[in-house]
Design an enzyme around this catalytic site. Structure first.
Site, mmCIF file in Angstrom:
data_model
loop_
_atom_site.group_PDB
_atom_site.id
_atom_site.type_symbol
_atom_site.label_atom_id
_atom_site.label_comp_id
_atom_site.label_asym_id
_atom_site.label_seq_id
_atom_site.Cartn_x
_atom_site.Cartn_y
_atom_site.Cartn_z
ATOM 1 N N GLY A 9 0.607 -1.038 -0.244
ATOM 2 C CA GLY A 9 0.033 -0.038 -0.150
ATOM 3 C C GLY A 9 0.804 1.248 -0.011
ATOM 4 O O GLY A 9 0.337 2.241 0.300
ATOM 5 N N LEU A 58 -4.359 -6.636 -7.172
ATOM 6 C CA LEU A 58 -4.055 -7.897 -7.883
ATOM 7 C C LEU A 58 -4.935 -8.512 -8.658
ATOM 8 O O LEU A 58 -4.700 -9.619 -9.369
ATOM 9 C CB LEU A 58 -3.220 -8.821 -7.281
ATOM 10 C CG LEU A 58 -1.817 -8.148 -6.699
ATOM 11 C CD1 LEU A 58 -0.959 -9.388 -5.841
ATOM 12 C CD2 LEU A 58 -0.803 -7.695 -7.775
ATOM 13 N N LYS A 59 -6.250 -8.332 -8.447
ATOM 14 C CA LYS A 59 -7.353 -9.057 -9.227
ATOM 15 C C LYS A 59 -7.720 -8.289 -10.528
ATOM 16 O O LYS A 59 -7.595 -7.177 -10.458
ATOM 17 C CB LYS A 59 -8.518 -9.326 -8.041
ATOM 18 C CG LYS A 59 -7.950 -9.941 -6.881
ATOM 19 C CD LYS A 59 -8.012 -11.348 -7.143
ATOM 20 C CE LYS A 59 -7.216 -11.902 -5.740
ATOM 21 N NZ LYS A 59 -6.544 -12.925 -5.847
ATOM 22 N N HIS A 109 1.604 0.816 -13.143
ATOM 23 C CA HIS A 109 2.051 -0.215 -13.567
ATOM 24 C C HIS A 109 3.832 0.222 -13.233
ATOM 25 O O HIS A 109 4.259 1.043 -14.058
ATOM 26 C CB HIS A 109 2.115 -0.792 -15.042
ATOM 27 C CG HIS A 109 2.667 -1.971 -15.192
ATOM 28 N ND1 HIS A 109 2.115 -3.329 -14.836
ATOM 29 C CD2 HIS A 109 3.780 -2.298 -15.895
ATOM 30 C CE1 HIS A 109 2.967 -4.093 -15.192
ATOM 31 N NE2 HIS A 109 3.864 -3.826 -15.925
ATOM 32 N N ASP A 169 -3.512 -4.411 -18.426
ATOM 33 C CA ASP A 169 -2.281 -3.514 -18.844
ATOM 34 C C ASP A 169 -2.366 -2.849 -20.220
ATOM 35 O O ASP A 169 -1.106 -2.588 -20.851
ATOM 36 C CB ASP A 169 -1.017 -4.149 -18.635
ATOM 37 C CG ASP A 169 -0.721 -4.716 -17.134
ATOM 38 O OD1 ASP A 169 -1.269 -3.932 -16.154
ATOM 39 O OD2 ASP A 169 0.035 -5.625 -16.789
HETATM 40 C C1 GRF Z 1 3.772 -1.178 -7.427
HETATM 41 O O1 GRF Z 1 4.757 -1.316 -7.788
HETATM 42 C C2 GRF Z 1 2.690 -0.814 -8.442
HETATM 43 O O2 GRF Z 1 3.302 -0.056 -9.644
HETATM 44 C C3 GRF Z 1 2.199 -2.186 -8.754
HETATM 45 O O3 GRF Z 1 1.824 -2.752 -7.547
HETATM 46 C C4 GRF Z 1 2.922 -1.967 -6.757
HETATM 47 C C5 GRF Z 1 2.199 -1.964 -5.535
HETATM 48 O O4 GRF Z 1 3.026 -1.365 -4.406
HETATM 49 N N1 GRF Z 1 0.833 -1.915 -9.429
HETATM 50 P P1 GRF Z 1 2.372 -0.638 -3.033
HETATM 51 O O5 GRF Z 1 1.306 -1.847 -2.571
HETATM 52 O O6 GRF Z 1 1.877 0.604 -3.621
HETATM 53 O O7 GRF Z 1 3.488 -0.556 -2.456
#
Ligand code: GRF
Length: 205
Positions: free
Chosen positions: A12, A90-91, A109, A150
């Site tokens: 996060g 992630l979903k 991303h 993506d």
């Molecule tokens: C980041 O690298 C973002 O680009 C990707 O997932 C990661 C999340 O990191 N989608 P965090 O949970 O915000 O620290």
């Protein structure tokens, strides 16, 4: 002020950064809730500590992506959410959600799309693939979300030199710094300005 929801599955840090930018008046938005699929997410803990309403919604407890989407839509409606911000979520976003929030879901991303994106390309996998490819440059892409992983219209990108990085972790660290620098900037533009989409690119008017 635009009402947003954050969807996050992990640590996060992007969520925390966006929240801090809002608190310091640099990003004109409100976070109405945090939705996660992971009860252990650092993002969840942070939201609870900061009095942001939280929801744990686990896709596999619903019979179909449509039902999962309906559950999310219900929460979003209840919180009058205008924009959805993905921050390490992630979903797969169900199609009824991308339809209802067309061009109002944004993701970050940790690479320069369309390279090093797609299913399975998240977290360390991205940075390892970049390292294995021999690339001397990586970067960050902020993009709108559609039904193709993506592949949504690109909002903002920034490259970073990784020629001195010899591990996936070293690349991740450099890239994360850029993520924190550009996500709230890109969000502010999206929330403030009219835009159109041309050749899969967000063009601000
Ligand atoms: C980041 O690298 C973002 O680009 C990707 O997932 C990661 C999340 O990191 N989608 P965090 O949970 O915000 O620290």
């Amino acid at each position: 002020m635009t009402n947003t929801a954050i969807l996050a599955s992990g640590r996060g840090s992007n969520f925390m950064n966006i929240h801090q930018q809002i608190k310091s008046g640099k990003l004109n938005a409100a976070i109405s809730c945090l939705i996660t699929d992971n009860p252990m997410a650092g993002a969840l803990k942070y939201a609870q500590e900061n009095d942001i309403p939280t929801y744990i919604v686990r896709p596999n407890t619903f019979g179909s992506p449509r039902k999962f989407g309906e559950a999310l839509l219900h929460i979003l409606e209840e919180n009058q959410v205008e924009w959805i911000i993905l921050a390490g979520y992630l979903k797969k976003i169900p199609e009824n959600l991308t339809a209802k929030y067309s061009n109002r879901i944004v993701n970050i991303h940790p690479a320069l799309l369309p390279a090093f994106g797609g299913k399975g390309m998240y977290g360390r996998h991205v940075h390892q693939a970049v390292l294995n490819s021999g690339a001397q440059v990586s970067g960050v892409t902020v993009h709108l979300v559609n039904n193709d992983y993506d592949r949504g219209p690109v909002v903002m990108q920034q490259a970073v030199d990784i020629s001195e990085c010899h591990s996936a972790e070293a690349i991740a660290e450099k890239v994360l710094e850029i993520e924190h620098r550009i996500y709230s900037k890109a969000l502010q533009r999206l929330l403030d300005r009219k835009f159109e989409i041309k050749n899969n690119r967000v063009i601000f008017l």
